[in-house]
Structures are given as C-alpha cells and as structure tokens.
Design a protein around this motif. Structure first.
Motif, PDB file in Angstrom:
ATOM      1  N   VAL A   1     -18.031  42.664  91.555  1.00  0.00           N
ATOM      2  CA  VAL A   1     -17.396  43.822  92.171  1.00  0.00           C
ATOM      3  C   VAL A   1     -15.939  43.489  92.441  1.00  0.00           C
ATOM      4  N   MET A   2     -15.057  44.346  91.948  1.00  0.00           N
ATOM      5  CA  MET A   2     -13.627  44.202  92.210  1.00  0.00           C
ATOM      6  C   MET A   2     -13.192  45.389  93.060  1.00  0.00           C
TER       7      MET A   2
ATOM      8  N   MET B   1     -22.972  65.030  95.276  1.00  0.00           N
ATOM      9  CA  MET B   1     -21.673  64.599  94.799  1.00  0.00           C
ATOM     10  C   MET B   1     -21.854  63.276  94.056  1.00  0.00           C
ATOM     11  N   LEU B   2     -21.236  63.145  92.898  1.00  0.00           N
ATOM     12  CA  LEU B   2     -21.352  61.932  92.088  1.00  0.00           C
ATOM     13  C   LEU B   2     -20.160  61.035  92.343  1.00  0.00           C
ATOM     14  N   PHE B   3     -20.412  59.792  92.719  1.00  0.00           N
ATOM     15  CA  PHE B   3     -19.345  58.859  93.031  1.00  0.00           C
ATOM     16  C   PHE B   3     -19.126  57.837  91.935  1.00  0.00           C
ATOM     17  N   ARG B   4     -20.052  57.705  91.023  1.00  0.00           N
ATOM     18  CA  ARG B   4     -19.965  56.676  90.008  1.00  0.00           C
ATOM     19  C   ARG B   4     -19.371  57.263  88.740  1.00  0.00           C
ATOM     20  N   SER B   5     -18.496  56.506  88.108  1.00  0.00           N
ATOM     21  CA  SER B   5     -18.053  56.873  86.774  1.00  0.00           C
ATOM     22  C   SER B   5     -18.319  55.680  85.884  1.00  0.00           C
ATOM     23  N   GLU B   6     -18.530  55.959  84.633  1.00  0.00           N
ATOM     24  CA  GLU B   6     -18.848  54.887  83.697  1.00  0.00           C
ATOM     25  C   GLU B   6     -17.964  55.054  82.474  1.00  0.00           C
ATOM     26  N   THR B   7     -17.535  53.963  81.901  1.00  0.00           N
ATOM     27  CA  THR B   7     -16.666  54.034  80.744  1.00  0.00           C
ATOM     28  C   THR B   7     -17.276  53.333  79.558  1.00  0.00           C
ATOM     29  N   THR B   8     -16.807  53.677  78.409  1.00  0.00           N
ATOM     30  CA  THR B   8     -17.175  52.923  77.223  1.00  0.00           C
ATOM     31  C   THR B   8     -15.963  52.192  76.678  1.00  0.00           C
ATOM     32  N   HIS B   9     -14.811  52.840  76.638  1.00  0.00           N
ATOM     33  CA  HIS B   9     -13.654  52.185  76.047  1.00  0.00           C
ATOM     34  C   HIS B   9     -12.331  52.526  76.736  1.00  0.00           C
TER      35      HIS B   9
ATOM     36  N   VAL C   1     -12.372  50.645  92.961  1.00  0.00           N
ATOM     37  CA  VAL C   1     -13.560  49.787  92.998  1.00  0.00           C
ATOM     38  C   VAL C   1     -14.182  49.795  91.601  1.00  0.00           C
ATOM     39  N   ILE C   2     -14.404  48.596  91.064  1.00  0.00           N
ATOM     40  CA  ILE C   2     -14.975  48.433  89.735  1.00  0.00           C
ATOM     41  C   ILE C   2     -16.221  47.560  89.862  1.00  0.00           C
ATOM     42  N   VAL C   3     -17.316  47.992  89.272  1.00  0.00           N
ATOM     43  CA  VAL C   3     -18.559  47.228  89.301  1.00  0.00           C
ATOM     44  C   VAL C   3     -18.912  46.842  87.868  1.00  0.00           C
ATOM     45  N   PHE C   4     -18.870  45.554  87.583  1.00  0.00           N
ATOM     46  CA  PHE C   4     -19.332  45.031  86.301  1.00  0.00           C
ATOM     47  C   PHE C   4     -20.813  44.737  86.485  1.00  0.00           C
TER      48      PHE C   4
ATOM     49  N   GLY D   1     -20.642  56.457 100.245  1.00  0.00           N
ATOM     50  CA  GLY D   1     -19.599  57.402  99.853  1.00  0.00           C
ATOM     51  C   GLY D   1     -18.405  56.734  99.184  1.00  0.00           C
ATOM     52  N   ILE D   2     -18.626  55.560  98.622  1.00  0.00           N
ATOM     53  CA  ILE D   2     -17.543  54.799  97.993  1.00  0.00           C
ATOM     54  C   ILE D   2     -17.553  55.065  96.494  1.00  0.00           C
ATOM     55  N   SER D   3     -16.491  55.651  96.011  1.00  0.00           N
ATOM     56  CA  SER D   3     -16.360  55.939  94.593  1.00  0.00           C
ATOM     57  C   SER D   3     -16.130  54.642  93.831  1.00  0.00           C
ATOM     58  N   PHE D   4     -16.816  54.469  92.708  1.00  0.00           N
ATOM     59  CA  PHE D   4     -16.639  53.247  91.927  1.00  0.00           C
ATOM     60  C   PHE D   4     -16.731  53.544  90.446  1.00  0.00           C
ATOM     61  N   HIS D   5     -16.211  52.640  89.664  1.00  0.00           N
ATOM     62  CA  HIS D   5     -16.228  52.737  88.211  1.00  0.00           C
ATOM     63  C   HIS D   5     -17.136  51.630  87.695  1.00  0.00           C
ATOM     64  N   GLU D   6     -18.131  51.988  86.903  1.00  0.00           N
ATOM     65  CA  GLU D   6     -19.090  51.004  86.407  1.00  0.00           C
ATOM     66  C   GLU D   6     -18.769  50.608  84.979  1.00  0.00           C
ATOM     67  N   VAL D   7     -18.837  49.311  84.707  1.00  0.00           N
ATOM     68  CA  VAL D   7     -18.630  48.780  83.365  1.00  0.00           C
ATOM     69  C   VAL D   7     -19.835  47.911  83.023  1.00  0.00           C
ATOM     70  N   ASN D   8     -20.446  48.176  81.886  1.00  0.00           N
ATOM     71  CA  ASN D   8     -21.583  47.381  81.420  1.00  0.00           C
ATOM     72  C   ASN D   8     -21.056  46.039  80.922  1.00  0.00           C
ATOM     73  N   ILE D   9     -21.378  44.975  81.612  1.00  0.00           N
ATOM     74  CA  ILE D   9     -20.883  43.644  81.285  1.00  0.00           C
ATOM     75  C   ILE D   9     -21.396  43.151  79.927  1.00  0.00           C
ATOM     76  N   GLU D  10     -22.472  43.758  79.443  1.00  0.00           N
ATOM     77  CA  GLU D  10     -23.051  43.333  78.168  1.00  0.00           C
ATOM     78  C   GLU D  10     -22.505  44.107  76.966  1.00  0.00           C
ATOM     79  N   ASP D  11     -21.678  45.117  77.190  1.00  0.00           N
ATOM     80  CA  ASP D  11     -21.125  45.906  76.087  1.00  0.00           C
ATOM     81  C   ASP D  11     -19.917  45.173  75.505  1.00  0.00           C
ATOM     82  N   MET D  12     -20.147  44.473  74.420  1.00  0.00           N
ATOM     83  CA  MET D  12     -19.101  43.644  73.834  1.00  0.00           C
ATOM     84  C   MET D  12     -18.067  44.454  73.042  1.00  0.00           C
ATOM     85  N   SER D  13     -18.267  45.754  72.922  1.00  0.00           N
ATOM     86  CA  SER D  13     -17.286  46.580  72.219  1.00  0.00           C
ATOM     87  C   SER D  13     -16.147  47.019  73.138  1.00  0.00           C
ATOM     88  N   ILE D  14     -16.309  46.869  74.447  1.00  0.00           N
ATOM     89  CA  ILE D  14     -15.267  47.263  75.397  1.00  0.00           C
ATOM     90  C   ILE D  14     -14.201  46.179  75.442  1.00  0.00           C
TER      91      ILE D  14
END
Length: 113
Positions: free
Chosen positions: A78-79, A1-9, A17-20, A39-52
């Motif tokens: 982590v938020m 099971m995949l708990f991580r999601s990642e966004t671009t924009h 839960v958000i992980v920068f 088992g904690i679902s979280f959303h990952e954001v690349n802190i170095e992606d300046m286009s977000i």
C-alpha cells in the motif's frame, strides 16, 4: 458509492492511495475492504499483471517495482501520498509516498480522506 479504481495500463502516480494486490490474497482483500469501509478512495493494481508498465523504464512491472524498488516481500503493498498521513509517519518513503506491506489496520487508520 465505489471507492476503488483499477487500471490495466494507465499511469497510477496521480492517485493518493495505491494498493498493489494479488488475486485470491486474503490480506489484500482485507486491506481493500477496510479502505472501502473507511471511505478511502484507492487505486488497485494487480501485482501479477506483467503487461502493466509503471514508468518509462521497461523493467518496472508492478511486481518488479514492489520487490526491487520498494523491497517488499509480501502483498499487499500500500502506497499513500505523504500529504494523506501525519507528518511524524515512521514508515519508509518513496518519492512523495509512504508505503507498507501486508494487512495493516493501524496504518490504514492513519490515512485521511
């Protein structure tokens, strides 16, 4: 099971839960690994992606948000939605989130599923 999601924009504020994080960051990788293992679902954001853009205000890239608004000086940031942690949580807050920086297994344990 995949708990991580990642966004671009896309908007991230709907996640509990958000992980920068940064690429090739040992503390970031440890944090994500422990969240996944717990088992904690979280959303990952690349802190170095300046286009977000995190808000309608143009200056709030992930990096600017973490360093200016949250005053973070290390990664990961982590938020966690306040409803996901205990009421007596001592960490600082931003809106309805509590947050911390660095690899904090003690803090990760306070997040409920």
């Amino acid at each position: 099971m995949l708990f991580r999601s990642e966004t671009t924009h896309e908007s991230i504020i709907d996640h509990d839960v958000i992980v920068f994080s940064k690429p090739n960051c040992v503390q970031c990788d440890q944090t994500k690994r422990l969240l996944t293992r717990g088992g904690i679902s979280f959303h990952e954001v690349n802190i170095e992606d300046m286009s977000i853009r995190l808000t309608d205000q143009d200056y709030k890239t992930p990096y600017e948000f973490c360093t200016t608004v949250l005053e973070a000086q290390s990664a990961p940031v982590v938020m966690a939605r306040v409803s996901a942690v205990s009421d007596d949580d001592p960490e600082p807050r931003y809106c309805d989130y509590t947050f911390w920086t660095g690899f904090r297994p003690d803090r990760i344990k306070t997040i409920s599923n």
